[in-house]
Design a protein around this motif. Structure first.
Motif, PDB file in Angstrom:
ATOM      1  N   ARG A  66     -72.696-113.177  16.602  1.00  0.00           N
ATOM      2  CA  ARG A  66     -72.438-114.758  17.078  1.00  0.00           C
ATOM      3  C   ARG A  66     -71.544-114.496  17.932  1.00  0.00           C
ATOM      4  O   ARG A  66     -70.390-113.738  17.713  1.00  0.00           O
ATOM      5  CB  ARG A  66     -72.004-115.565  15.703  1.00  0.00           C
ATOM      6  CG  ARG A  66     -71.384-116.802  16.181  1.00  0.00           C
ATOM      7  CD  ARG A  66     -70.697-117.513  15.050  1.00  0.00           C
ATOM      8  NE  ARG A  66     -70.319-118.828  15.298  1.00  0.00           N
ATOM      9  CZ  ARG A  66     -69.240-119.300  14.758  1.00  0.00           C
ATOM     10  NH1 ARG A  66     -68.743-118.803  13.514  1.00  0.00           N
ATOM     11  NH2 ARG A  66     -68.945-120.432  15.095  1.00  0.00           N
ATOM     12  N   ARG A  71     -67.260-110.152  10.483  1.00  0.00           N
ATOM     13  CA  ARG A  71     -67.754-111.131   9.642  1.00  0.00           C
ATOM     14  C   ARG A  71     -68.749-112.215  10.399  1.00  0.00           C
ATOM     15  O   ARG A  71     -69.254-113.239   9.740  1.00  0.00           O
ATOM     16  CB  ARG A  71     -66.573-112.141   8.898  1.00  0.00           C
ATOM     17  CG  ARG A  71     -66.040-111.125   7.961  1.00  0.00           C
ATOM     18  CD  ARG A  71     -64.956-112.014   7.172  1.00  0.00           C
ATOM     19  NE  ARG A  71     -64.245-111.169   6.142  1.00  0.00           N
ATOM     20  CZ  ARG A  71     -64.749-110.609   5.098  1.00  0.00           C
ATOM     21  NH1 ARG A  71     -65.928-110.877   4.750  1.00  0.00           N
ATOM     22  NH2 ARG A  71     -63.864-109.777   4.474  1.00  0.00           N
ATOM     23  N   ASN A  72     -68.522-112.215  11.832  1.00  0.00           N
ATOM     24  CA  ASN A  72     -69.392-113.059  12.309  1.00  0.00           C
ATOM     25  C   ASN A  72     -70.291-112.549  13.385  1.00  0.00           C
ATOM     26  O   ASN A  72     -70.647-112.764  14.658  1.00  0.00           O
ATOM     27  CB  ASN A  72     -68.493-114.113  13.425  1.00  0.00           C
ATOM     28  CG  ASN A  72     -67.954-115.047  12.473  1.00  0.00           C
ATOM     29  OD1 ASN A  72     -68.369-116.469  12.197  1.00  0.00           O
ATOM     30  ND2 ASN A  72     -66.622-114.885  12.147  1.00  0.00           N
ATOM     31  N   ARG A  73     -70.575-111.338  13.200  1.00  0.00           N
ATOM     32  CA  ARG A  73     -71.327-110.428  13.931  1.00  0.00           C
ATOM     33  C   ARG A  73     -72.602-110.818  14.468  1.00  0.00           C
ATOM     34  O   ARG A  73     -73.603-111.759  13.703  1.00  0.00           O
ATOM     35  CB  ARG A  73     -71.660-109.013  13.069  1.00  0.00           C
ATOM     36  CG  ARG A  73     -72.437-108.975  11.825  1.00  0.00           C
ATOM     37  CD  ARG A  73     -72.202-107.620  11.154  1.00  0.00           C
ATOM     38  NE  ARG A  73     -72.777-107.544   9.870  1.00  0.00           N
ATOM     39  CZ  ARG A  73     -72.134-108.085   8.637  1.00  0.00           C
ATOM     40  NH1 ARG A  73     -70.847-108.203   9.055  1.00  0.00           N
ATOM     41  NH2 ARG A  73     -72.530-108.066   7.718  1.00  0.00           N
ATOM     42  N   VAL A 106     -68.813-111.036  21.530  1.00  0.00           N
ATOM     43  CA  VAL A 106     -69.796-110.916  20.429  1.00  0.00           C
ATOM     44  C   VAL A 106     -69.681-109.646  19.937  1.00  0.00           C
ATOM     45  O   VAL A 106     -69.641-108.438  20.726  1.00  0.00           O
ATOM     46  CB  VAL A 106     -71.166-111.328  20.762  1.00  0.00           C
ATOM     47  CG1 VAL A 106     -71.826-110.527  21.704  1.00  0.00           C
ATOM     48  CG2 VAL A 106     -72.169-111.313  19.521  1.00  0.00           C
ATOM     49  N   LYS A 155     -71.958-106.604  18.302  1.00  0.00           N
ATOM     50  CA  LYS A 155     -73.194-106.266  17.761  1.00  0.00           C
ATOM     51  C   LYS A 155     -73.680-105.121  18.376  1.00  0.00           C
ATOM     52  O   LYS A 155     -73.209-104.446  19.199  1.00  0.00           O
ATOM     53  CB  LYS A 155     -74.216-107.449  18.292  1.00  0.00           C
ATOM     54  CG  LYS A 155     -74.145-107.762  19.653  1.00  0.00           C
ATOM     55  CD  LYS A 155     -75.155-108.897  19.917  1.00  0.00           C
ATOM     56  CE  LYS A 155     -76.565-108.467  19.787  1.00  0.00           C
ATOM     57  NZ  LYS A 155     -77.501-109.691  20.435  1.00  0.00           N
ATOM     58  N   HIS A 163     -62.781-110.432  11.836  1.00  0.00           N
ATOM     59  CA  HIS A 163     -63.114-111.842  12.162  1.00  0.00           C
ATOM     60  C   HIS A 163     -64.591-111.505  12.986  1.00  0.00           C
ATOM     61  O   HIS A 163     -65.659-112.105  12.849  1.00  0.00           O
ATOM     62  CB  HIS A 163     -62.136-112.674  12.948  1.00  0.00           C
ATOM     63  CG  HIS A 163     -62.656-113.763  13.182  1.00  0.00           C
ATOM     64  ND1 HIS A 163     -63.146-115.011  12.452  1.00  0.00           N
ATOM     65  CD2 HIS A 163     -63.029-114.599  14.692  1.00  0.00           C
ATOM     66  CE1 HIS A 163     -63.354-116.059  13.047  1.00  0.00           C
ATOM     67  NE2 HIS A 163     -63.391-115.761  14.353  1.00  0.00           N
ATOM     68  N   LEU A 164     -64.486-110.722  13.867  1.00  0.00           N
ATOM     69  CA  LEU A 164     -65.595-110.262  14.650  1.00  0.00           C
ATOM     70  C   LEU A 164     -66.996-110.007  13.829  1.00  0.00           C
ATOM     71  O   LEU A 164     -68.044-110.148  14.022  1.00  0.00           O
ATOM     72  CB  LEU A 164     -65.264-109.341  15.950  1.00  0.00           C
ATOM     73  CG  LEU A 164     -64.425-109.854  17.050  1.00  0.00           C
ATOM     74  CD1 LEU A 164     -64.136-108.479  17.790  1.00  0.00           C
ATOM     75  CD2 LEU A 164     -65.013-111.058  17.697  1.00  0.00           C
ATOM     76  N   LEU A 184     -68.525-115.830  20.107  1.00  0.00           N
ATOM     77  CA  LEU A 184     -67.103-116.436  19.366  1.00  0.00           C
ATOM     78  C   LEU A 184     -66.487-116.717  20.661  1.00  0.00           C
ATOM     79  O   LEU A 184     -66.004-115.927  21.523  1.00  0.00           O
ATOM     80  CB  LEU A 184     -66.259-115.445  18.455  1.00  0.00           C
ATOM     81  CG  LEU A 184     -66.823-115.049  17.223  1.00  0.00           C
ATOM     82  CD1 LEU A 184     -66.183-114.310  16.353  1.00  0.00           C
ATOM     83  CD2 LEU A 184     -67.473-116.431  16.431  1.00  0.00           C
ATOM     84  N   ASP A 234     -61.888-120.392  19.433  1.00  0.00           N
ATOM     85  CA  ASP A 234     -62.363-120.071  18.206  1.00  0.00           C
ATOM     86  C   ASP A 234     -61.644-118.796  17.513  1.00  0.00           C
ATOM     87  O   ASP A 234     -61.170-118.645  16.436  1.00  0.00           O
ATOM     88  CB  ASP A 234     -63.856-119.607  17.976  1.00  0.00           C
ATOM     89  CG  ASP A 234     -64.840-120.807  18.292  1.00  0.00           C
ATOM     90  OD1 ASP A 234     -64.386-121.892  17.948  1.00  0.00           O
ATOM     91  OD2 ASP A 234     -65.956-120.479  18.610  1.00  0.00           O
TER      92      ASP A 234
END
Length: 231
Positions: free
Chosen positions: A174, A170-172, A226, A228, A167-168, A176, A180
């Motif tokens: 961003r 796929r939303n790198r 996040v 990244k 999940h992290l 969260l 969420d």
């Protein structure tokens, strides 16, 4: 019709749950202790388990651990008088899909049963897509094979840790929030009294960040987390 196994040592509670579920159109079976409950949960035809923690024989945590190892997709709802945060975290960490504390409103149990069964049906009925490997820096995650690597090092994750990391990724990039993450990874309405998200973020950091560079999981105070590569 869906079959629900109820593992509960309080016969009055077990029978009340069973009758209520039958009125909703479910087939039920009741077991009053842990050893036979575990054996029944591993049998084909059981679609969901409602599991008490304080059981004779072996406790519900051990039943959950054992069943989850053999039937990873079987929905398990913990139904217990133990309402401490530590108990909730342990139950979810062992693979339970949901956690409901006694006393409870039967309408809420019915709603949670329906949600778990609906999610299970989606998992079984949706064809697995062909997915590419997810990558940030030297972290690679293969959603199809569940393989995780930092550089040349293979990392073993539990199913829930993998779901959180995926999940992290796929939303790198961003940020969260904890609600969420709880909703996406555990399908739970976030309880501000629980620290399950922080616990699992720490698990992941120990496995994928502590001994590697660059660090990838970052905390944004008051906002969330996040994943990244920070330059």
């Amino acid at each position: 019709m869906k079959k629900i196994l109820i593992i509960e040592d309080d016969r009055r509670i077990a029978q009340n749950i069973s009758r209520g579920l039958q009125q909703e159109g479910y087939v039920t079976e009741v077991v009053y202790e842990g050893v036979n409950g575990r054996q029944m949960a591993l049998q084909p035809g059981v679609d969901l388990v409602i599991l008490d923690i304080n059981l004779p024989g072996i406790n519900g945590f051990e039943v959950c651990r054992s069943v989850r190892a053999e039937r990873p997709q079987l929905p398990i709802i913990l139904l217990t008088a133990l309402g401490e945060i530590e108990d909730k975290v342990e139950g979810l960490a062992l693979g339970a899909d949901d956690y409901l504390v006694k006393p409870f409103d039967f309408r809420e149990l019915i709603a949670r049963v329906a949600t778990c069964l609906r999610r299970s049906a989606l998992i079984h009925d949706t064809p697995a897509p062909i997915e590419t490997v997810l990558q940030v820096a030297n972290l690679t995650v293969n959603p199809a094979t569940k393989e995780v690597c930092r550089g040349e090092t293979t990392i073993d994750l539990t199913a829930r840790e993998f779901a959180l990391l995926e999940h992290l990724l796929r939303n790198r990039g961003r940020v969260l929030s904890k609600p969420d993450i709880a909703e996406a990874v555990w399908d739970l309405n976030f309880d501000t009294g629980t620290n399950v998200v922080e616990v699992y973020i720490n698990y992941l950091r120990k496995k994928i960040d502590r001994d590697f560079e660059p660090k990838l999981i970052h905390t944004r105070p008051g906002m969330g987390y996040v994943l990244k590569e920070e330059l």
